[in-house]
Design a protein around this motif. Structure first.
Motif, mmCIF file in Angstrom:
data_model
loop_
_atom_site.group_PDB
_atom_site.id
_atom_site.type_symbol
_atom_site.label_atom_id
_atom_site.label_comp_id
_atom_site.label_asym_id
_atom_site.label_seq_id
_atom_site.Cartn_x
_atom_site.Cartn_y
_atom_site.Cartn_z
ATOM 1 N N ARG A 174 6.166 -5.274 -3.215
ATOM 2 C CA ARG A 174 5.592 -4.775 -1.957
ATOM 3 C C ARG A 174 6.507 -3.720 -1.335
ATOM 4 N N HIS A 175 7.806 -4.003 -1.316
ATOM 5 C CA HIS A 175 8.755 -3.036 -0.749
ATOM 6 C C HIS A 175 8.787 -1.737 -1.556
ATOM 7 N N LEU A 176 8.833 -1.860 -2.882
ATOM 8 C CA LEU A 176 8.901 -0.672 -3.730
ATOM 9 C C LEU A 176 7.637 0.165 -3.627
ATOM 10 N N GLU A 177 6.501 -0.491 -3.457
ATOM 11 C CA GLU A 177 5.242 0.253 -3.282
ATOM 12 C C GLU A 177 5.240 0.986 -1.943
ATOM 13 N N GLN A 178 5.720 0.328 -0.894
ATOM 14 C CA GLN A 178 5.795 0.961 0.417
ATOM 15 C C GLN A 178 6.796 2.111 0.442
ATOM 16 N N ALA A 179 7.836 2.006 -0.404
ATOM 17 C CA ALA A 179 8.843 3.064 -0.482
ATOM 18 C C ALA A 179 8.403 4.225 -1.362
ATOM 19 N N GLY A 180 7.220 4.106 -1.978
ATOM 20 C CA GLY A 180 6.688 5.191 -2.785
ATOM 21 C C GLY A 180 7.180 5.226 -4.217
ATOM 22 N N ARG A 181 7.851 4.158 -4.645
ATOM 23 C CA ARG A 181 8.371 4.135 -6.016
ATOM 24 C C ARG A 181 7.397 3.498 -6.997
ATOM 25 N N LEU A 182 6.411 2.793 -6.486
ATOM 26 C CA LEU A 182 5.374 2.198 -7.320
ATOM 27 C C LEU A 182 4.002 2.586 -6.785
ATOM 28 N N ARG A 183 3.021 2.614 -7.676
ATOM 29 C CA ARG A 183 1.634 2.876 -7.283
ATOM 30 C C ARG A 183 0.845 1.579 -7.419
ATOM 31 N N LEU A 184 0.128 1.232 -6.371
ATOM 32 C CA LEU A 184 -0.664 0.004 -6.347
ATOM 33 C C LEU A 184 -2.103 0.305 -6.724
ATOM 34 N N SER A 185 -2.655 -0.513 -7.611
ATOM 35 C CA SER A 185 -4.076 -0.429 -7.951
ATOM 36 C C SER A 185 -4.649 -1.842 -7.939
ATOM 37 N N LEU A 186 -5.944 -1.927 -7.821
ATOM 38 C CA LEU A 186 -6.612 -3.225 -7.776
ATOM 39 C C LEU A 186 -7.464 -3.412 -9.018
ATOM 40 N N LYS A 187 -7.357 -4.591 -9.600
ATOM 41 C CA LYS A 187 -8.180 -4.942 -10.749
ATOM 42 C C LYS A 187 -9.158 -6.021 -10.311
ATOM 43 N N TYR A 188 -10.449 -5.717 -10.382
ATOM 44 C CA TYR A 188 -11.477 -6.644 -9.918
ATOM 45 C C TYR A 188 -12.000 -7.476 -11.081
ATOM 46 N N GLY A 189 -12.073 -8.780 -10.865
ATOM 47 C CA GLY A 189 -12.647 -9.683 -11.851
ATOM 48 C C GLY A 189 -14.045 -10.099 -11.459
ATOM 49 N N THR A 227 -14.909 -13.044 -10.212
ATOM 50 C CA THR A 227 -14.895 -13.806 -8.973
ATOM 51 C C THR A 227 -13.514 -13.739 -8.345
ATOM 52 N N GLY A 228 -13.438 -14.135 -7.088
ATOM 53 C CA GLY A 228 -12.146 -14.222 -6.432
ATOM 54 C C GLY A 228 -11.637 -12.878 -5.946
ATOM 55 N N ARG A 229 -10.416 -12.896 -5.435
ATOM 56 C CA ARG A 229 -9.818 -11.692 -4.891
ATOM 57 C C ARG A 229 -9.348 -10.763 -6.002
ATOM 58 N N PRO A 230 -9.305 -9.450 -5.737
ATOM 59 C CA PRO A 230 -8.817 -8.516 -6.766
ATOM 60 C C PRO A 230 -7.324 -8.733 -7.029
ATOM 61 N N GLU A 231 -6.903 -8.459 -8.237
ATOM 62 C CA GLU A 231 -5.497 -8.606 -8.618
ATOM 63 C C GLU A 231 -4.746 -7.314 -8.331
ATOM 64 N N HIS A 232 -3.609 -7.427 -7.664
ATOM 65 C CA HIS A 232 -2.765 -6.266 -7.396
ATOM 66 C C HIS A 232 -1.965 -5.947 -8.652
ATOM 67 N N ARG A 233 -1.994 -4.675 -9.038
ATOM 68 C CA ARG A 233 -1.247 -4.245 -10.221
ATOM 69 C C ARG A 233 -0.403 -3.037 -9.843
ATOM 70 N N TYR A 234 0.805 -2.962 -10.426
ATOM 71 C CA TYR A 234 1.778 -1.950 -10.017
ATOM 72 C C TYR A 234 2.201 -1.107 -11.215
ATOM 73 N N ALA A 235 2.346 0.192 -10.960
ATOM 74 C CA ALA A 235 2.787 1.126 -12.004
ATOM 75 C C ALA A 235 3.915 1.995 -11.454
ATOM 76 N N TRP A 236 4.816 2.389 -12.338
ATOM 77 C CA TRP A 236 5.934 3.238 -11.942
ATOM 78 C C TRP A 236 5.430 4.625 -11.559
ATOM 79 N N VAL A 237 5.994 5.200 -10.506
ATOM 80 C CA VAL A 237 5.661 6.559 -10.077
ATOM 81 C C VAL A 237 6.790 7.470 -10.537
ATOM 82 N N ALA A 238 6.483 8.413 -11.395
ATOM 83 C CA ALA A 238 7.510 9.335 -11.891
ATOM 84 C C ALA A 238 8.066 10.157 -10.744
ATOM 85 N N PRO A 239 9.402 10.315 -10.659
ATOM 86 C CA PRO A 239 9.995 11.099 -9.578
ATOM 87 C C PRO A 239 9.658 12.574 -9.729
#
Length: 230
Positions: free
Chosen positions: A201-216, A218-230
């Motif tokens: 959560r901190h790294l995503e807020q700091a702009g070092r990770l990109r957050l995406s949602l994976k929908y299944g 049922t239920g809530r979407p899964e948070h998935r994180y990817a590295w953001v190239a500098p």
């Protein structure tokens, strides 16, 4: 190029370590092995300059393998990469000539520092070796090439966060070929899921990770994180 043999009984860890090696200029992975027997066979085939060696292998220990290599006259250099942190094992590794000893878990930066120092050692030996005989100054230069400086701590971390854990999570995301969930990051780092979520959560807020949602289905979407190239 420096040809590297990556040895670890865990296939996933061996793959991560191999990816790390591939990111360091001047190094390439020549082979992977998951047992001492496989590693010895790879060394016997030749063209191995450096072995990144785990200690806990299914058929014999890493240090037993090093002893066997030396008995058979194989001169490949060794860097230990292992969870074995007891002083007796570290001392034995030193006696058998291991150039570095990296304790798991570690960061890409920590491994790169040691690979860079190894490359510097080889360059220094090549330069000094051309003279035939080394004086004390040249000997000091050879031994000094292996010295590594501790990595600086990352500034501006929230309370309760540490630089080594931040680096560990960043390295996992940097080496991943697809976005990872908090559960996957926790599994790859050995952290708890809640700790992984907090750092992500901190790294995503700091702009070092990109957050995406994976929908299944049922239920809530899964948070998935990817590295953001500098």
């Amino acid at each position: 190029m420096i040809d590297v043999l990556v040895v670890d009984d865990d296939f996933r860890v061996a793959e991560i370590n191999a990816k790390y090696v591939g990111k360091v200029p001047g190094f390439r992975v020549a082979a992977r092995a998951h047992s001492a027997a496989q590693a010895l066979a790879a060394v016997e085939r030749g063209a191995i300059d450096l072995v990144l060696l785990d200690h806990y292998l299914p058929d014999r220990t890493g240090l037993e393998l090093v002893h066997r290599m030396r008995e058979q006259g194989h001169g490949a250099d060794v860097i230990m990469i292992t969870a074995a942190g007891d002083v007796a094992t570290v001392q034995q590794a030193m006696r058998l000539g291991a150039l570095h000893y990296l304790v798991k878990p570690f960061t890409f930066a920590a491994l790169r520092t040691r690979l860079d120092s190894y490359a510097a050692l080889r360059r220094t030996v090549d330069r000094v070796g051309g003279r035939g005989v080394a004086g004390q100054e040249q000997v000091d230069r050879i031994f000094g090439a292996l010295r590594t400086a501790p990595a600086p701590s990352a500034p501006g971390l929230p309370s309760g966060h540490t630089a080594p854990t931040t680096d560990l999570i960043c390295d996992v995301l940097y080496g991943a070929d697809h976005p990872l969930s908090a559960h996957e990051v926790a599994a790859r780092t050995g952290l708890s899921r809640s700790t992984a979520q907090r750092y992500l959560r901190h790294l995503e807020q700091a702009g070092r990770l990109r957050l995406s949602l994976k929908y299944g289905d049922t239920g809530r979407p899964e948070h998935r994180y990817a590295w953001v190239a500098p």
